[in-house]
Design an enzyme around this catalytic site. Sequence first.
Site, mmCIF file in Angstrom:
data_model
loop_
_atom_site.group_PDB
_atom_site.id
_atom_site.type_symbol
_atom_site.label_atom_id
_atom_site.label_comp_id
_atom_site.label_asym_id
_atom_site.label_seq_id
_atom_site.Cartn_x
_atom_site.Cartn_y
_atom_site.Cartn_z
ATOM 1 N N GLY A 1 -1.146 -20.325 19.578
ATOM 2 C CA GLY A 1 -2.259 -21.460 19.853
ATOM 3 C C GLY A 1 -1.950 -21.519 21.930
ATOM 4 N N GLU A 2 -1.222 -20.932 22.089
ATOM 5 C CA GLU A 2 -1.037 -20.306 23.472
ATOM 6 C C GLU A 2 -2.003 -19.371 24.043
ATOM 7 O OE1 GLU A 2 -0.175 -23.026 24.871
ATOM 8 O OE2 GLU A 2 1.503 -24.197 24.241
ATOM 9 N N ASN A 3 -2.388 -18.414 23.028
ATOM 10 C CA ASN A 3 -2.522 -17.392 23.245
ATOM 11 C C ASN A 3 -4.460 -18.313 23.406
ATOM 12 O OD1 ASN A 3 -0.822 -15.967 22.533
ATOM 13 N ND2 ASN A 3 -1.159 -15.121 20.824
ATOM 14 N N ARG B 1 1.355 -12.124 -0.442
ATOM 15 C CA ARG B 1 -0.030 -12.504 0.226
ATOM 16 C C ARG B 1 -0.183 -13.600 -0.707
ATOM 17 N NH1 ARG B 1 -2.120 -8.077 3.821
ATOM 18 N NH2 ARG B 1 -0.126 -6.710 3.772
ATOM 19 N N ASP C 1 -9.538 -9.695 9.106
ATOM 20 C CA ASP C 1 -8.936 -7.851 8.594
ATOM 21 C C ASP C 1 -10.284 -6.913 8.717
ATOM 22 O OD1 ASP C 1 -7.235 -6.433 8.379
ATOM 23 O OD2 ASP C 1 -7.989 -6.286 5.980
ATOM 24 N N LYS D 1 -9.252 -1.643 2.038
ATOM 25 C CA LYS D 1 -9.412 -0.747 2.843
ATOM 26 C C LYS D 1 -10.672 -0.055 2.713
ATOM 27 C CE LYS D 1 -6.324 -3.178 4.355
ATOM 28 N NZ LYS D 1 -6.429 -3.724 6.302
ATOM 29 N N LYS E 1 -3.282 -10.717 12.998
ATOM 30 C CA LYS E 1 -4.497 -11.292 13.394
ATOM 31 C C LYS E 1 -5.440 -12.809 12.163
ATOM 32 C CE LYS E 1 -6.170 -7.449 11.140
ATOM 33 N NZ LYS E 1 -5.204 -6.157 10.893
ATOM 34 N N THR E 2 -4.724 -12.382 11.395
ATOM 35 C CA THR E 2 -4.987 -14.368 10.542
ATOM 36 C C THR E 2 -4.578 -15.495 10.836
ATOM 37 O OG1 THR E 2 -4.542 -12.460 8.461
ATOM 38 C CG2 THR E 2 -4.488 -15.115 8.340
ATOM 39 N N ASN E 3 -3.397 -15.510 12.372
ATOM 40 C CA ASN E 3 -2.793 -16.429 13.077
ATOM 41 C C ASN E 3 -3.825 -16.292 14.077
ATOM 42 O OD1 ASN E 3 -0.626 -16.668 11.604
ATOM 43 N ND2 ASN E 3 0.650 -16.047 12.641
ATOM 44 N N TYR F 1 -1.406 -4.081 -6.764
ATOM 45 C CA TYR F 1 -1.280 -4.127 -5.557
ATOM 46 C C TYR F 1 -2.392 -4.281 -4.771
ATOM 47 C CZ TYR F 1 -0.256 -5.250 -1.112
ATOM 48 O OH TYR F 1 -0.131 -6.469 0.409
ATOM 49 N N GLY F 2 -2.679 -5.540 -4.183
ATOM 50 C CA GLY F 2 -3.820 -6.078 -3.550
ATOM 51 C C GLY F 2 -4.315 -4.660 -2.640
ATOM 52 N N HIS G 1 -11.354 -2.129 11.589
ATOM 53 C CA HIS G 1 -9.806 -2.755 10.632
ATOM 54 C C HIS G 1 -9.753 -4.311 12.036
ATOM 55 C CE1 HIS G 1 -5.167 -3.425 9.607
ATOM 56 N NE2 HIS G 1 -5.592 -4.183 8.766
ATOM 57 N N ARG H 1 1.014 -0.903 0.009
ATOM 58 C CA ARG H 1 -0.095 -0.360 0.436
ATOM 59 C C ARG H 1 1.002 1.405 0.355
ATOM 60 N NH1 ARG H 1 -1.717 0.471 4.405
ATOM 61 N NH2 ARG H 1 -1.168 -1.545 5.730
ATOM 62 N N SER I 1 -1.780 -3.605 10.731
ATOM 63 C CA SER I 1 -1.535 -4.387 9.219
ATOM 64 C C SER I 1 0.073 -6.047 10.057
ATOM 65 C CB SER I 1 -0.703 -3.836 8.897
ATOM 66 O OG SER I 1 -1.954 -2.814 8.068
ATOM 67 N N ALA I 2 -0.484 -6.855 10.029
ATOM 68 C CA ALA I 2 0.716 -7.817 9.509
ATOM 69 C C ALA I 2 1.952 -7.504 11.949
ATOM 70 C CB ALA I 2 2.472 -7.288 8.920
ATOM 71 N N CYS I 3 -0.132 -7.937 12.262
ATOM 72 C CA CYS I 3 0.472 -8.319 13.316
ATOM 73 C C CYS I 3 0.280 -9.735 13.576
ATOM 74 C CB CYS I 3 0.197 -6.904 14.605
ATOM 75 S SG CYS I 3 1.183 -5.811 14.243
HETATM 76 C C1 OXD Z 1 -3.408 -4.097 5.439
HETATM 77 C C2 OXD Z 1 -3.808 -5.735 5.128
HETATM 78 O O1 OXD Z 1 -2.436 -3.598 5.125
HETATM 79 O O2 OXD Z 1 -4.399 -5.838 5.413
HETATM 80 O O3 OXD Z 1 -3.466 -4.362 6.600
HETATM 81 O O4 OXD Z 1 -3.684 -5.768 3.806
HETATM 82 MN MN MN Z 2 -5.544 -5.200 7.270
#
Ligand code: OXD
Ligand code: MN
Length: 659
Positions: free
Chosen positions: A566-568, A440, A345, A278, A324-326, A269-270, A298, A120, A320-322
């Site tokens: 998983g321990e979270n 990605r 997201d 976004k 969230k998906t995991n 780019y996405g 978000h 982005r 972003s990239a912290c």
């Molecule tokens: C971001 C994304 O950058 O989800 O937050 O792609």
């Molecule tokens: Mn995001």
Amino acid sequence: MGSLTIQSKVLLEHSKRTDPSFACRILKEAVKPVCIGRQNGVASVPNILYGKWNKLPNKVRNYVDENIKLCNPSTVHICDGSDKENELLLYILQKDGMIKPLPKLQNCWLARTDPGDVARVESKTFIATEKMQDTIPIPKNGAVGQLGHWIDPDDLETELNMRFPGCMKGRTMYIIPFSMGPVGSSLSKIGIEITDSPYVVASMRIMTRMGGNVLETLGEGDFIKCLHSVGRPLPLKEPLNNNWPCNPKETIISHIPERNEICSFGSGYGGNSLLGKKCFALRLGSILAKREGWFAEHMLILGLENSQGKKKYIAAAFPSACGKTNLAMMNPTLPGYKVTCVGDDIAWMKFDKNGQLRAINPEFGFFGVAPGTSMSTNPNAMETIKKNTIFTNVAETEDGDVYWEGLEKERDMSTPITSWLRVRNWTKDSGKPAAHPNSRFCTPASQCPIMDPEWESPEGVPIDAIIFGGRRPAGVPLIYEAFNWQHGVFMGASMRSEATAAAEHKGKVIMNDPFAMRPFFGYNFGHYLKHWLSFQEKPGLNLPKIYHVNWFRKDDQGSFMWPGFGENSRVLDWIFRRTDGEDCAQKSAVGMVPTPGSINLEGLKEKVDMEGLFSLPKEMWQQEVVDVRKYFDQQVAEDLPPEIMEELHNLEKRVDSML
Ligand code: OXD
Ligand code: MN
């Protein structure tokens, strides 16, 4: 045949192989000019290469017609979201050299972008409003504003006029009807994206509900107008890099809230081109949410079921990239617990008539960061991406699989790897990563083995807790709970985190990222805070409890103090019990923290220094107060609601009286 464009020839060639009757239709329709409008008495005659012009609602037709005149494409393709259409798109993308198959996986594709178009571009992202202060707080004391970029609508018009006229020459214009959220849900919204990128179409088909039934639901209703061009009309003036059309020098991502319109130019780019995500679901979404009394955030959404079969839903905001998906796809290590995924997201949330906050995931797929994803960190994501996935800027193995940093232990490293930059026989010794750090996967949510049974529920799922978090190597405890809603809003406002590769920022600086929305606010952050605070005034609302978590605290040796992943679930379990009213928290300077022993550590293999994880270094927190005050003073200035300043004073007092 003379009037066929290159793309229609490709299409024709493909369908002759697979479906001769379809080929006949293409030929007939492509050579037959379709008159769709008049300019100065002269008919403008682009070819409708695919889809039915007459099926478009009038409002959509007018929007498309205007942009055909503006962008001057050779052909028009009205997307229906069908498998057949997707097959054609993938064929075109391969022919154009934009994607290649990954034969070890099922229907998976690798795209490599121009190395100048990988993330982005926040510096080129603008919101146009008459008054600057509607978009951003006016920074004080000579500070450079960090809470978005405003542009005057007339200046934007000039910028767009320098870019869009004729920008799709020689290309096909795709019309994508899409729904953010389950089609027909009262929480969902419809958009029409016009783009000249088949990569965008193939990705939007994964990320949104796209196609004909969206148009039926829309009828003559209003929609968000999303115009996108890669900005490389044909014939090309200069060769493409990596066959990836883009125009980084001229890139602009713009939003015009007054007209419910997004115009994005120059990037494929996405985050810059899949305009439902976004641009629509967060930036315009947050404006619509303010207008209509809800939240566009978000945030991931997950379901959490305890060992007694009781279930709650949690929304969580991380930059972003912290991870969230995991977190959204976690396999809990705590016995008896089950996590299900609603979204990874974005959350659209609204209080229902009973005062219960309910959330939908407006998306239909995951556009996740690949590096760091592995069987040990996120087995559910690894399962999800085995088929029907478009990978962008990851590395590939010689036997047709994907590779990225984090997969070292799970791949046969003797199989040669080609890096995202096409370096063959890549090795770690090169000192360069195999995959771009912001590479990605774009994959259908429905393939995730732990999707929640209610993930497509039109009413949304009931939210019991909201979590804020970030990457904080020093001083921020594993978890704390807000004293009340206002304190929780303050916690969101003062969020800070280490920068990641999701945007163009460099280095590991700690950046303020309030509500994880800094790059995504559609309007003045001070007004956004007022909007959040306003809910504490409304009677009859069951306001969710608010938490702050930090999985990333490091010890003096620089090692993570908490095992994470998983321990979270141990932390989620504590939240679960708190929202159930359990008395397992005690007051601290920053908020309510777990009473000793109340985080269930049973079966935890690693030794964890819980005291260290919850210690509150006085000097660090005093500095935090100073930094947050400076940030508010400089960045939010007169728009900061007094309630937030009051919370900062209270924090300061509590920190000062710490031993
Ligand atoms: C971001 C994304 O950058 O989800 O937050 O792609
Ligand atoms: Mn995001």
